[in-house]
Structure formats: C-alpha cells, structure tokens
Design a protein around this motif. Sequence first.
Motif, mmCIF file in Angstrom:
data_model
loop_
_atom_site.group_PDB
_atom_site.id
_atom_site.type_symbol
_atom_site.label_atom_id
_atom_site.label_comp_id
_atom_site.label_asym_id
_atom_site.label_seq_id
_atom_site.Cartn_x
_atom_site.Cartn_y
_atom_site.Cartn_z
ATOM 1 N N LEU A 308 0.854 -1.194 0.000
ATOM 2 C CA LEU A 308 0.000 0.000 0.000
ATOM 3 C C LEU A 308 0.890 1.245 0.000
ATOM 4 O O LEU A 308 1.160 1.853 1.027
ATOM 5 C CB LEU A 308 -0.942 -0.033 1.206
ATOM 6 N N THR A 336 -0.085 -4.438 3.163
ATOM 7 C CA THR A 336 0.326 -3.480 4.195
ATOM 8 C C THR A 336 1.151 -2.398 3.524
ATOM 9 O O THR A 336 1.598 -2.563 2.389
ATOM 10 C CB THR A 336 1.205 -4.159 5.263
ATOM 11 N N GLN A 339 0.693 4.221 6.319
ATOM 12 C CA GLN A 339 -0.390 4.344 7.295
ATOM 13 C C GLN A 339 -1.647 4.959 6.695
ATOM 14 O O GLN A 339 -2.763 4.493 6.933
ATOM 15 C CB GLN A 339 0.091 5.199 8.478
ATOM 16 N N TYR A 341 -2.838 4.893 3.723
ATOM 17 C CA TYR A 341 -3.604 3.997 2.855
ATOM 18 C C TYR A 341 -4.214 2.849 3.661
ATOM 19 O O TYR A 341 -5.332 2.410 3.375
ATOM 20 C CB TYR A 341 -2.731 3.479 1.719
ATOM 21 N N GLU A 342 -3.482 2.375 4.651
ATOM 22 C CA GLU A 342 -4.065 1.360 5.537
ATOM 23 C C GLU A 342 -5.324 1.929 6.196
ATOM 24 O O GLU A 342 -6.383 1.282 6.245
ATOM 25 C CB GLU A 342 -3.048 0.933 6.604
ATOM 26 N N ASP A 343 -5.211 3.164 6.703
ATOM 27 C CA ASP A 343 -6.352 3.810 7.378
ATOM 28 C C ASP A 343 -7.498 4.089 6.413
ATOM 29 O O ASP A 343 -8.673 3.983 6.773
ATOM 30 C CB ASP A 343 -5.903 5.113 8.052
ATOM 31 N N ARG A 346 -9.345 0.874 5.926
ATOM 32 C CA ARG A 346 -10.068 0.552 7.171
ATOM 33 C C ARG A 346 -11.313 1.431 7.314
ATOM 34 O O ARG A 346 -12.372 0.979 7.749
ATOM 35 C CB ARG A 346 -9.151 0.762 8.381
ATOM 36 N N ILE A 360 -5.469 -5.752 6.342
ATOM 37 C CA ILE A 360 -4.195 -5.028 6.403
ATOM 38 C C ILE A 360 -3.142 -5.973 6.981
ATOM 39 O O ILE A 360 -2.787 -5.926 8.162
ATOM 40 C CB ILE A 360 -4.335 -3.723 7.214
#
Length: 484
Positions: A308, A336, A339, A341-343, A346, A360
């Motif tokens: 990500l 993964t 941050q 893009y992870e967020d 989510r 993730i």
Amino acid sequence: MKNILFAASECVPFIKTGGLADVVGALPQYINKNEFDVRVIMPYYTCIPAKYRDNFKYVTHFYMDYGLREKGVHVGIMEYEYNGIKFYFVDNEFYFKCDSPYSSDLKWDIERFTFFCKAVLAIMPVIGFRPDIIHCHDWQASLIPVFLHSAFATNPFYSSTKSIMTIHNLKFQGVWNIDTFKYNTALPGYMFTPDKLEFKKDANMLKGGLVYADYITTVSETYAEEIKYPFFGEQLDGLLRSRSASLRGIVNGIDYKVFNPSDDKQIFKEYSSKNFRKYKAVNKEKLQEELGLPVDRNKYMIAIISRLTDQKGLDLINCVMERICDPNTQFIVVGTGEQRYEDMFRHYQWKYPERVSANILYSDQLAHKVYAAADAMLMPSLFEPCGLTQLISLRYGTVPIVRETGGLKDTVTPYNEFDGTGTGFSFTNYNADEMLGVINYSKSVYYDHRNEWDAMVKRGMETDFSWGSSALQYEGMYSWMINW
C-alpha cells in the motif's frame, strides 16, 4: 558448461519481501541445465526459517579486508541444494542477524550490502566456482560490477567474468555520502566522479552497478523504454539513455507450479480454464463467508493485492472509492504499507462493512484465495517495472484492470468488444475519472455481456506467462555475452 551466478538480497523460498525474491528463486530452475550451471548467492540471514537453515551445510570461513577497517571481517560460507539448484549463503552474524532482511536504517543496510557484494567475489575462488556471468539484482548487489573493475580487476580468476545488472525497481538506489562509501569500499577517489558513482554530491550504489556492468536488463520492455525519460528515470535517465545500446527488457514470468488453480491446495475449490464458470463462483462464496461479507455470487468482486504505497496508484482509488463501491460491488484489499492507505481502507470497511473488506496484512494463503475468488484485480500503478499480480490474476481467471505502464502494458491486452480480443481492461492517463470509467465499463461487460466476459477469462487463463519463454531470452543473452 556455462557458469552463471545470481547474486541477490532475497530469494524464495528462503526470504521474500517482494517480486525480486520470486524472480531469483524461479528463473534459475527454468534455465537449461544441460548448458548452464546456475547457482545463487544471498546473505545468511538469521530470519531464514529454521526448516531451511537447519539443513544448510557449513563449507568454510575466512577473513576478508573490508573497506578501510584495520581488521579483517569474518566471511562464512553455507551451502544448500533446493529443487536442483545450488545456493550459497554469506555468513556474518554482525551484518545478517536480523528479524527482516532490510532495516529502517539505510546507512546500515548500505554497509551490510557493500560487505555482501565484496564477499560474493571473495567466496567464488574459495569454492572453485568460476562464473562466466554474475547476474546482479537490484541495488543491494550493484557494487559487484564495481568491485570487478577495482579490487578484483587484476585477479586472474575473474579475467573473463562479465556482469549483468538487473533493475527490478529503479526507485531504490542505495544513496549515502561519499565518505561513508570510501570507508566501506576503499575505492579510489576517481570512482566518485559524476560519470561513475557520484550522485548529487553523494554516492549511489545502483548507479555504480549501471556504469560498470557489461549489460543492463530490466523486467519488461516498456519499463526499459520508460526509464530513459525523466518521469520514470529517478534521476538516472541520462545514464540509462547513454547505455541504451546495452539495455533491454525481459518480462518476468511466474512459477506455474506454484500458481496453478487446478492444483492449488490453498484455495477452496480447484478449477481450470474448462470449468471456471462453475467453480470460481464457489471460491467467491466461500471467501465472502470467511471475510464476513454477504454471500452472493452475483456481486462484482474487485480485489487489490499490493504493497500500500504511492507507486500503486492508491490516491486514484481514494478519489473515487465511494463511486467504485456501489451496492452490487465488493472490494477486497490484502496488503500493508503506508499508514494513510491502511487507514483509508479501514475507514471504508467501517463505512461499508457489507461492501469492503480491508485485510491489512500479508498472507500468502489469503492472497491465493482472493486470486481464485475475485472477478477483477485493480492495478492503477503510477509506475510498475513488471508486476506479478496481473500475471497471477490472469492465471486464476481474475480479469486485470490496469494502467498502461511498464509491465502492465506489456502483459495485459485491452478488451476489444468489436473483435472479441483482449485479456483485461486498461486506461492510459494517471487520472481517477479515467480509471473509474474503465472500472464501470468492466462492470457493464460482467453483467450485460457475460459470455464475452467468460471468453476473456478463458483467454487470460490460457495465456502463457510461465518462466519458459523468459528463460529462453535469458539463455540467449547469456550465450551471446559469453561469446563476445
């Protein structure tokens, strides 16, 4: 017999963080063993799984001059045979005792891999393997051609050895200040000039490899052209233009033994190009159940399996995610990375729990299940040297939706509804609305022209992106270089 040595920082099955490991692990197995003796050397990381490490054989050890240090540095040699290929591992716990092959400290990694490059050349005479060609992969192995022209230039053992530098991703180069490089390499001052290792007043490992290697390859024909221009060239485009006569692209393959939907024990239901209409839907329903999504084989399932990062075009997805995830669509992410893009994923899972599944993490087993279940694989990359995800997707009958860049352009033929050709969907400009238009077009083909969709899936599954054809190109290149 022609001797080829692969030198790389990672290799399946021992250690993997990306596609580099797949290439270094798979390609040697497909090279003609009657003509070539291909061996691989990599660091002896303590994080290599015990099931392999415990079976490595100790060969010997010695001490090597390393840079301007007063004392010699320990170099151990471990050996292991896997699938008929001989692997060597450079042992030094000070450098390779680690939880992952790369650290967060670039200066430390540069020191570790500079040691690795010199150790590779120090080891070969000890084990008596005289390579005709050393095939160096990415910046971590890029000082090998430099040392061949400096510290080992007068060594008769290497009098006829040539080097190839393969760029897997030009973005990563190993750049640090010149004084550190001088201390680690003991290279003469004249090598730190703008036509050699110097790079914006610092030193650049990859640049050194590209200057001194006898030949340069990269992992797709389009990327080989793209990197000659500033947008893709990562400030080395001038050097690559000057070396264009010694630069070519050979597209990566995938290991069809590992990625085979008709014999994949990691997926819910095995299938082939003959019966995918029936059994891909079974995989979809089982995955929906496992991920807690509504079980409905008529949903259009789009997947992303990726690191990500910015490179992967995720900012485009962020722009139009609300419009991608309509009530008939399910969106699955595995990966993964950064941050934000992870967020982002989510957040959309929280907002649309029946439409978005954000995983993730990286799980090989989950990835296989997603390849088998999804209808489409989205890869809107800003740049993509080769990309393996689209090749695996084609193999599993998951239609790639890609941006026309690098290896994505070379391997995905755009669908043409008028003459019934193509294996996926593509768009040209790095633009979120253009991407969304292509995604919506793919949905309309999926729902309104299902026979054409199924024919496209079948074409994709029957396209050959195994290592066989790529290996033939490498064999031709090796033979041509050895006979210079």
